[in-house]
Design a protein around this motif. Structure first.
Motif, PDB file in Angstrom:
ATOM      1  N   LEU A  38     -29.492  16.885 -32.818  1.00 17.55           N
ATOM      2  CA  LEU A  38     -29.490  17.938 -31.839  1.00 17.55           C
ATOM      3  C   LEU A  38     -31.093  17.527 -31.257  1.00 17.55           C
ATOM      4  N   TYR A  39     -32.296  17.386 -32.083  1.00 19.61           N
ATOM      5  CA  TYR A  39     -33.559  17.994 -32.084  1.00 19.61           C
ATOM      6  C   TYR A  39     -33.489  16.234 -30.664  1.00 19.61           C
ATOM      7  N   HIS A  40     -32.597  15.377 -30.806  1.00 20.69           N
ATOM      8  CA  HIS A  40     -32.904  14.016 -29.344  1.00 20.69           C
ATOM      9  C   HIS A  40     -32.493  14.890 -28.820  1.00 20.69           C
ATOM     10  N   MET A  41     -30.892  15.130 -28.321  1.00 21.00           N
ATOM     11  CA  MET A  41     -30.400  15.638 -27.660  1.00 21.00           C
ATOM     12  C   MET A  41     -31.126  16.942 -27.185  1.00 21.00           C
ATOM     13  N   ASN A  42     -32.200  17.552 -27.330  1.00 19.14           N
ATOM     14  CA  ASN A  42     -32.986  18.348 -27.028  1.00 19.14           C
ATOM     15  C   ASN A  42     -33.840  17.936 -25.964  1.00 19.14           C
ATOM     16  N   GLU A  43     -35.065  17.142 -26.996  1.00 17.03           N
ATOM     17  CA  GLU A  43     -35.458  16.623 -26.154  1.00 17.03           C
ATOM     18  C   GLU A  43     -35.876  15.655 -24.548  1.00 17.03           C
ATOM     19  N   GLN A  44     -34.292  15.489 -24.791  1.00 23.50           N
ATOM     20  CA  GLN A  44     -33.067  14.462 -23.687  1.00 23.50           C
ATOM     21  C   GLN A  44     -33.306  15.582 -22.457  1.00 23.50           C
ATOM     22  N   LYS A  45     -32.690  16.334 -22.866  1.00 23.75           N
ATOM     23  CA  LYS A  45     -32.776  17.885 -22.025  1.00 23.75           C
ATOM     24  C   LYS A  45     -34.070  18.132 -21.228  1.00 23.75           C
ATOM     25  N   GLN A  46     -34.106  18.236 -22.616  1.00 24.78           N
ATOM     26  CA  GLN A  46     -36.265  18.268 -21.718  1.00 24.78           C
ATOM     27  C   GLN A  46     -37.074  17.625 -20.226  1.00 24.78           C
ATOM     28  N   MET A  47     -36.383  15.871 -20.766  1.00 27.71           N
ATOM     29  CA  MET A  47     -36.931  15.059 -20.038  1.00 27.71           C
ATOM     30  C   MET A  47     -36.106  15.204 -18.955  1.00 27.71           C
ATOM     31  N   LEU A  48     -35.159  15.275 -18.775  1.00 27.21           N
ATOM     32  CA  LEU A  48     -34.549  15.705 -17.650  1.00 27.21           C
ATOM     33  C   LEU A  48     -34.735  16.750 -16.915  1.00 27.21           C
ATOM     34  N   PHE A  49     -35.149  18.325 -17.547  1.00 28.11           N
ATOM     35  CA  PHE A  49     -35.200  19.311 -16.917  1.00 28.11           C
ATOM     36  C   PHE A  49     -36.980  18.972 -16.233  1.00 28.11           C
ATOM     37  N   TYR A  50     -37.709  18.258 -16.652  1.00 22.28           N
ATOM     38  CA  TYR A  50     -39.106  17.240 -15.962  1.00 22.28           C
ATOM     39  C   TYR A  50     -38.525  16.829 -15.107  1.00 22.28           C
ATOM     40  N   ILE A  51     -38.342  16.002 -15.302  1.00 23.31           N
ATOM     41  CA  ILE A  51     -37.595  14.710 -14.098  1.00 23.31           C
ATOM     42  C   ILE A  51     -37.521  15.192 -12.595  1.00 23.31           C
ATOM     43  N   GLU A  52     -36.485  16.196 -13.062  1.00 21.22           N
ATOM     44  CA  GLU A  52     -35.652  17.372 -11.334  1.00 21.22           C
ATOM     45  C   GLU A  52     -36.545  17.794 -11.310  1.00 21.22           C
ATOM     46  N   ARG A  53     -37.582  18.599 -11.912  1.00 21.57           N
ATOM     47  CA  ARG A  53     -38.953  19.453 -11.298  1.00 21.57           C
ATOM     48  C   ARG A  53     -39.287  18.722 -10.441  1.00 21.57           C
ATOM     49  N   GLU A  54     -39.816  17.485 -11.160  1.00 24.22           N
ATOM     50  CA  GLU A  54     -41.247  16.844 -10.272  1.00 24.22           C
ATOM     51  C   GLU A  54     -40.363  16.211  -9.051  1.00 24.22           C
ATOM     52  N   ILE A  55     -39.025  15.609  -9.352  1.00 23.44           N
ATOM     53  CA  ILE A  55     -38.281  15.479  -7.992  1.00 23.44           C
ATOM     54  C   ILE A  55     -38.610  16.393  -6.868  1.00 23.44           C
ATOM     55  N   ALA A  56     -38.078  17.453  -7.378  1.00 15.95           N
ATOM     56  CA  ALA A  56     -38.340  18.821  -6.312  1.00 15.95           C
ATOM     57  C   ALA A  56     -39.310  18.784  -5.820  1.00 15.95           C
ATOM     58  N   PHE A  57     -40.383  18.883  -6.813  1.00 18.61           N
ATOM     59  CA  PHE A  57     -41.705  19.397  -6.011  1.00 18.61           C
ATOM     60  C   PHE A  57     -42.433  18.406  -5.188  1.00 18.61           C
ATOM     61  N   ILE A  58     -43.067  17.477  -5.932  1.00 18.18           N
ATOM     62  CA  ILE A  58     -43.688  16.200  -4.863  1.00 18.18           C
ATOM     63  C   ILE A  58     -43.006  15.070  -4.575  1.00 18.18           C
ATOM     64  N   HIS A  59     -41.445  14.514  -4.970  1.00 21.26           N
ATOM     65  CA  HIS A  59     -40.599  13.463  -4.631  1.00 21.26           C
ATOM     66  C   HIS A  59     -41.363  12.353  -5.397  1.00 21.26           C
ATOM     67  N   ARG A  60     -41.888  12.638  -6.955  1.00 23.06           N
ATOM     68  CA  ARG A  60     -42.582  11.923  -7.280  1.00 23.06           C
ATOM     69  C   ARG A  60     -41.935  10.855  -7.366  1.00 23.06           C
ATOM     70  N   PRO A  61     -42.094   9.479  -7.725  1.00 26.66           N
ATOM     71  CA  PRO A  61     -41.129   7.878  -7.602  1.00 26.66           C
ATOM     72  C   PRO A  61     -41.162   8.144  -9.369  1.00 26.66           C
ATOM     73  N   MET A  62     -39.958   7.315  -9.525  1.00 23.51           N
ATOM     74  CA  MET A  62     -39.787   7.302 -11.107  1.00 23.51           C
ATOM     75  C   MET A  62     -40.525   6.279 -12.407  1.00 23.51           C
ATOM     76  N   GLN A  63     -41.622   5.995 -11.909  1.00 21.24           N
ATOM     77  CA  GLN A  63     -42.345   5.122 -12.534  1.00 21.24           C
ATOM     78  C   GLN A  63     -43.481   6.554 -13.131  1.00 21.24           C
ATOM     79  N   GLU A  64     -43.876   6.913 -11.794  1.00 18.97           N
ATOM     80  CA  GLU A  64     -45.559   8.246 -12.275  1.00 18.97           C
ATOM     81  C   GLU A  64     -44.782   9.147 -13.090  1.00 18.97           C
ATOM     82  N   ILE A  65     -42.696   9.365 -12.619  1.00 19.73           N
ATOM     83  CA  ILE A  65     -42.984  10.547 -13.337  1.00 19.73           C
ATOM     84  C   ILE A  65     -42.727  10.116 -15.102  1.00 19.73           C
ATOM     85  N   PHE A  66     -41.990   9.158 -15.251  1.00 15.70           N
ATOM     86  CA  PHE A  66     -42.252   8.707 -16.386  1.00 15.70           C
ATOM     87  C   PHE A  66     -43.817   8.691 -17.782  1.00 15.70           C
ATOM     88  N   LEU A  67     -44.690   8.510 -16.560  1.00 13.74           N
ATOM     89  CA  LEU A  67     -46.204   7.855 -17.255  1.00 13.74           C
ATOM     90  C   LEU A  67     -46.771   9.269 -17.704  1.00 13.74           C
TER      91      LEU A  67
END
Lengths: 181, 327
Positions: A38-67
């Motif tokens: 459950l902990y891992h799934m929660n973290e993964q869901k949070q990760m996806l949420f952040y990725i989604e917002r970073e893409i929506a807001f400034i179209h940041r490329p993946m490498q920068e999002i991960f960093l």
């Protein structure tokens, strides 16, 4: 049948307690594994949420999002994303999907986490490589939704199992005492 | 430079580039066309790369049987690699037909275009790429700086040349000199509008080439937006912009002039008459916005020559060799 008076009664009580504690311990171990997933799934869901917002807001490329996420997420995802980002940056020419898979394998080998933990993490490779921002965002959103549903199901399952194990262990302990007294 | 060139290719396509020993420093362009040999342009000559990592000069009778050729799938893979697996993040660049990669190198992309989302065209299939290597040569503008100063003011200056001759390299060096200052003149705040990230070699917004210590660089957007931002918030004394090609660009030059900034810009062309025929430049010439026009030319031996004219169309300084050969 004689069991040696008071001494044997105490022995039976102790045996009953052991059964009770053992069953509780088994229940606890089972619950710990679920808690870990459950902990891992929660973290993964949070990760996806952040990725989604970073893409929506400034179209940041993946490498920068991960960093940037590597500084926000908890273990083991902080170092996982940092390594993926570094490998993308180092100019080795490897694609994101293969770097991602390599790092999941390393995490699985070195981390000692249950295999189920990384199911959704490996599913993320399905989402990479969309050509349009909205499509890319939706690909992550769909996986996030899938994790959300699974999380909900698992939480209910965990609560039911916890209750069941508590009841069963209590009954087993009482049964031991009743049989042997 | 070899490492830079290798880094343009995904791991699976790197072999011939890695094994090839050559003078990569002077490479200007790498032209990749689907199902055709990869052509490398270096000091006005063309070369092809063979599968074994050997370079051969391209002539009309060159044997093409063992040269490196990329197919559709390999070009797709290369595009994905250049976008660092984030194609969605480069949608705007894709519409404009180029990507700027680390080091400020520009990759032109084209193929079959389609109108997407009712907006501008976008390359649906990328089948042709032109990698233009950014070169930084410091000091080439030193000799002509005196022509750009008028007491403590800077003349509005237009640099004119054909593509690939070195306008951007010269523009960068002028910007660096104006920003850092010279023995005779103090340095000024310079605002640089670098739409394609080529002047400053901008990668993720940071200039990777030396544009001077007092230079603020705006990457992306357009010249009009860039000029407005710079004038409102950065108070530059000089605005630098590359390739005036549209009416809006000329308007940005006028706006900068009205706001009291000097403008140093570049444009494609060969002669004063050629400039007069460009509709977007005509109003700027008629209004004598540019007081200095530098014509940059390249000879077959790779050497660059410069001629300096004033805004009235009078030659002030005949052909002189640039301080160094740009190639």
């Amino acid at each position: 049948m004689e069991w040696g008076g008071d001494v044997s009664l105490w022995g039976e009580l102790v045996a009953g307690m052991f059964v009770l504690i053992g069953a509780q311990g088994f229940g606890k171990a089972l619950s710990q594994e679920m808690k870990c997933i459950l902990y891992h799934m929660n973290e993964q869901k949070q990760m996806l949420f952040y990725i989604e917002r970073e893409i929506a807001f400034i179209h940041r490329p993946m490498q920068e999002i991960f960093l940037s996420l590597s500084e926000r997420l908890k273990k083991p995802y902080d170092s996982f994303l940092k390594r993926v980002s570094d490998k993308m940056e180092d100019g080795s020419g490897k694609g994101l999907s293969s770097i991602w898979k390599e790092e999941i394998d390393a995490l699985y080998k070195n981390g000692g986490y249950p295999k189920k933990t990384f199911y959704y993490l490996s599913q993320m490779t399905r989402c990479f490589g969309c050509e349009e921002g909205e499509m890319q965002k939706q690909a992550f959103a769909m996986l996030s939704h899938e994790i959300g549903e699974e999380l909900e199901k698992m939480r209910k399952e965990k609560a039911e199992k916890d209750r069941l194990i508590r009841t069963l262990s209590l009954l087993a302990g009482i049964l031991c005492i009743v049989i042997f007294v | 430079m070899k490492d830079v060139i290798v880094s343009f290719f995904p791991a699976a396509l790197r072999m011939p580039w890695e094994t090839c020993e050559w003078e990569w420093d002077k490479v200007e362009e790498i032209r990749i066309r689907v199902d055709k040999p990869v052509v490398i342009v270096r000091v006005n000559r063309e070369y092809i790369l063979l599968k074994g990592g050997v370079i051969q000069e391209l002539t009309h009778d060159t044997d093409m049987s063992s040269c490196v050729i990329y197919r559709e799938r390999e070009l797709d893979e290369m595009f994905r690699h250049l976008c660092m697996d984030s194609i969605y993040a480069y949608e705007e660049e894709r519409r404009q037909g180029f990507l700027t990669v680390r080091g400020g190198h520009r990759v032109g992309i084209t193929g079959e275009l389609v109108v997407s989302d009712g907006k501008s065209c976008i390359a649906k299939y990328i089948r042709y790429m032109n990698i233009r290597i950014a070169h930084e040569i410091k000091g080439i503008a030193n000799g002509l700086m005196k022509w750009l100063y008028h007491a403590e003011n800077i003349y509005n200056t237009l640099i004119v040349s054909s593509p690939g001759v070195g306008k951007t390299t010269l523009l960068r060096d002028i910007a660096r000199n104006l920003s850092n200052g010279t023995k005779e003149h103090k340095g000024y705040a310079v605002g640089m509008i670098d739409e394609r990230g080529e002047i400053a070699g901008a990668y993720r917004g940071s200039a990777s080439l030396d544009c001077g210590i007092r230079t603020d660089v705006i990457t992306g957007g357009n010249k009009k937006q860039g000029t407005q931002i710079l004038i409102r918030t950065f108070a530059p004394r000089i605005i630098i912009m590359d390739e005036i090609g549209m009416k809006e660009d000329a308007e940005a030059v006028l706006y900068a002039g009205i706001s009291g900034c000097s403008v140093i810009a570049t444009v494609h062309g060969n002669s004063f008459d050629d400039l007069k025929n460009k509709t977007e430049i005509q109003p700027l010439l008629q209004n004598r916005i540019f007081q200095r026009i530098l014509f940059l030319q390249q000879r077959e031996n790779g050497l660059r020559w410069i001629e300096i004219w004033n805004g009235e169309g009078m030659c002030l300084c005949g052909e002189s060799l640039l301080q160094e050969c740009l190639s």
